[in-house]
Design an enzyme around this catalytic site. Structure first.
Site, short mmCIF file in Angstrom:
data_model
loop_
_atom_site.label_atom_id
_atom_site.label_comp_id
_atom_site.label_asym_id
_atom_site.label_seq_id
_atom_site.Cartn_x
_atom_site.Cartn_y
_atom_site.Cartn_z
N GLU A 1 -12.25 82.31 62.47
CA GLU A 1 -11.47 81.05 62.52
C GLU A 1 -10.40 81.27 63.58
OE1 GLU A 1 -12.22 78.43 60.81
OE2 GLU A 1 -13.66 79.32 59.43
N GLU B 1 -15.47 78.10 56.44
CA GLU B 1 -14.89 78.50 55.17
C GLU B 1 -14.79 77.26 54.30
OE1 GLU B 1 -11.15 80.31 56.35
OE2 GLU B 1 -12.16 82.22 56.68
N ASN C 1 0.91 82.72 60.72
CA ASN C 1 1.51 81.38 60.68
C ASN C 1 1.60 80.78 59.29
OD1 ASN C 1 -1.33 81.09 60.80
ND2 ASN C 1 -1.10 78.99 61.50
#
Ligand code: NAD
Length: 482
Positions: A249, A461, A151
């Site tokens: 994630e 992160e 994406n």
């Protein structure tokens, strides 16, 4: 036809098996290049290069590493137009978005971690009275694996690679096979910047083949993954019994909660963005809109008329605000959710149809779609659609909306629109997500922790969190005689 090759030990090379995948231009629905369809043999070759590079790279001074990362950042900036065009062609996103968000952020990722590594310090603990001194070493892990989605291709690829190499690791990385082009172009930039051979190795191919081979590799010690929740679960099943460090994630189904006391105009224009930016293909998009009952019908009218104005079209046209979805299978998946919404009793307030763009009739275009639902438990409110589709419903009280916001298996981000400070604090503390944006959306300071709770992931992160992930801490305890 152009070939997207692997980048191993500082050189581009073909996959061992000579197999190739088709790479599509989503705005035309046509194949425009070939992607190396690599296997575990190529992954191991990349591992060997990374292993060879590790002793020297991990002992390279912080200043020297930082300088190379800054050169990469500058070269990305110098090549902004070329990279943005490549990203837009490969992904279908508006060129304007690639130019202002994706590529600048890829450059910022390197710039940020070039600086962050110079400030990364560790603790010392003196056991006073016991003549003992402890200090923490934070050592590079070795060869690490980075796997990224389609994406925000270069944006998320570099978000992992920059901290990994800044911390002294060497990397075997895999971009999404749906959008491999800008990662491929990054190889040349790294060579130009003087990154030593083998520090970054990029292997192309499918998830089940290349991704799985990275995760299964016995000597790749840590995996940083961004992608879907199902893939994350499969990676965890493989990596956990091998005791690898894991950062996952994953997906989101984020609430966008709108109270009547908000700054209405600001909320409205940002809600259009948080719903449909990048064709709604951002894990942080606010895909479930909850609006306080007293302003619900006003919001409904205003939101629909704003969304009607959005221009869907060729990603390269300057007027385009919504480009093409990334692939045919993804377009089909998103459209199947629009059908499901109707079956579940949802009302399509706007959109829901494919868009035929002149000259690009086979492109994967879809109208921005607004669905009114009455129940947060319906599947379209519970499952990640990851396209230009939002649901909306009204709520009565703060307690009700909090319950609905949290009643979902995901927990990545939430947006809150209110001018009430007490409510802001109450709700921010209770919303189950890794990020809460109040009166804003996608406002990112790279020093802040980034990640999700529940099925949206494990680990954080961003800033020193990323540098901590990419290092192993070791306590050195020294006893001395007074
Ligand atoms: P995906 O899980 O299909 O693929 C992501 C990457 O994993 C790709 O490179 C793919 O090839 C690889 N992969 C697939 N199967 C694998 C396996 N078995 N082992 C190892 N690697 C494998 O996800 P996607 O469709 O590319 O991306 C969309 C998803 O990513 C959405 O769910 C979105 O929410 C999520 N996402 C999350 C974040 C975040 O920061 N939390 C950011 C962006 C996207």
């Amino acid at each position: 036809m152009k070939k997207i090759l692997n980048y191993i030990d500082g050189s581009y090379c073909e996959p061992y098996t000579q197999d190739w995948l088709d790479n599509y231009n989503p705005s035309k629905g046509a194949v425009y290049s070939k992607i190396a369809s690599s296997s575990s043999i190529d992954v191991d070759k990349a591992y060997q290069a990374a292993k060879k590079a590790f002793p020297s790279w991990s002992n390279t001074t912080i200043d020297a590493r930082s300088a190379i990362l800054l050169k990469i950042a500058n070269l990305i900036e110098d090549n902004l137009d070329m990279l943005a065009e490549a990203e837009s062609l490969d992904n279908g996103k508006p060129l304007s978005l690639a130019k202002t968000v994706d590529i600048p952020r890829a450059s910022s990722n390197f710039r940020f971690f070039a600086h962050a590594i110079t400030q990364f310090a560790s603790e010392a603990h003196e056991s006073v009275g016991l003549e003992t001194m402890n200090f923490t070493l934070r050592q590079a892990i070795g060869v690490v694996g980075c796997i990224s989605p389609w994406n925000l291709p270069l944006y998320l690829f570099t978000w992992k690679i920059a901290p990994a190499i800044a911390a002294g690791n060497t990397v075997v990385a895999k971009p999404s096979e749906v959008t491999p082009m800008t990662a491929f172009l990054l190889g040349k930039i790294c060579t130009q910047a003087g990154l030593p051979n083998g520090v970054l190795n990029i292997i192309n191919g499918t998830g089940p083949s290349v991704g799985q081979a990275i995760v299964e590799h016995p000597n790749i010690k840590a995996i940083s993954f961004t992608g879907g929740t199902k893939t994350g679960a499969s990676i965890a099943r493989t990596a956990a019994p091998m005791f690898k460090k894991l950062s996952l994630e994953l997906g989101g189904k984020n609430p966008n909660i709108i109270f009547a006391d908000c700054n209405y105009e600001k909320m409205l224009s940002i809600t259009v963005k948080s719903s449909f930016a990048n064709q709604g293909q951002i894990c942080l998009c606010g895909s479930r809109i909850f609006v306080e009952k007293s302003i619900y019908s006003k919001f409904k009218n205003d939101f629909v008329s704003r969304v009607k104005e959005l221009k869907v079209g060729d990603p390269f046209a300057s007027s385009t605000q919504i480009g093409a979805l990334v692939s045919k299978p993804h377009l089909d998946k998103v459209m199947s959710y629009i059908d499901l919404a109707k079956e579940e009793g949802g009302e399509v307030l706007y959109g829901g149809n494919k868009v035929i763009v002149n000259g690009s009739e086979n492109g994967y275009y879809l109208e921005p779609t607004i669905i009114e639902v009455t129940n947060n438990n319906c599947r379209v409110n519970q499952e990640e659609i990851f396209g230009p589709v939002v649901t909306m419903m009204s709520f009565d009280t703060e307690e009700d909306v909090l319950e609905m916001a949290n009643n979902v298996k995901y927990g990545l981000s939430a947006t809150l629109w209110t001018s009430n400070l007490d409510r802001t604090m109450r709700m921010s503390k209770q919303i189950e997500s890794g990020i809460v944006w109040v009166n804003t959306w996608l406002n990112r300071d790279l020093r802040t922790p980034f990640g999700g709770v529940k099925n949206s992931g494990v680990g954080r992160e961003g800033g020193f969190e990323a540098l901590k992930f990419f290092t192993e801490s070791k306590n050195i305890c020294i006893k001395y005689d007074n």
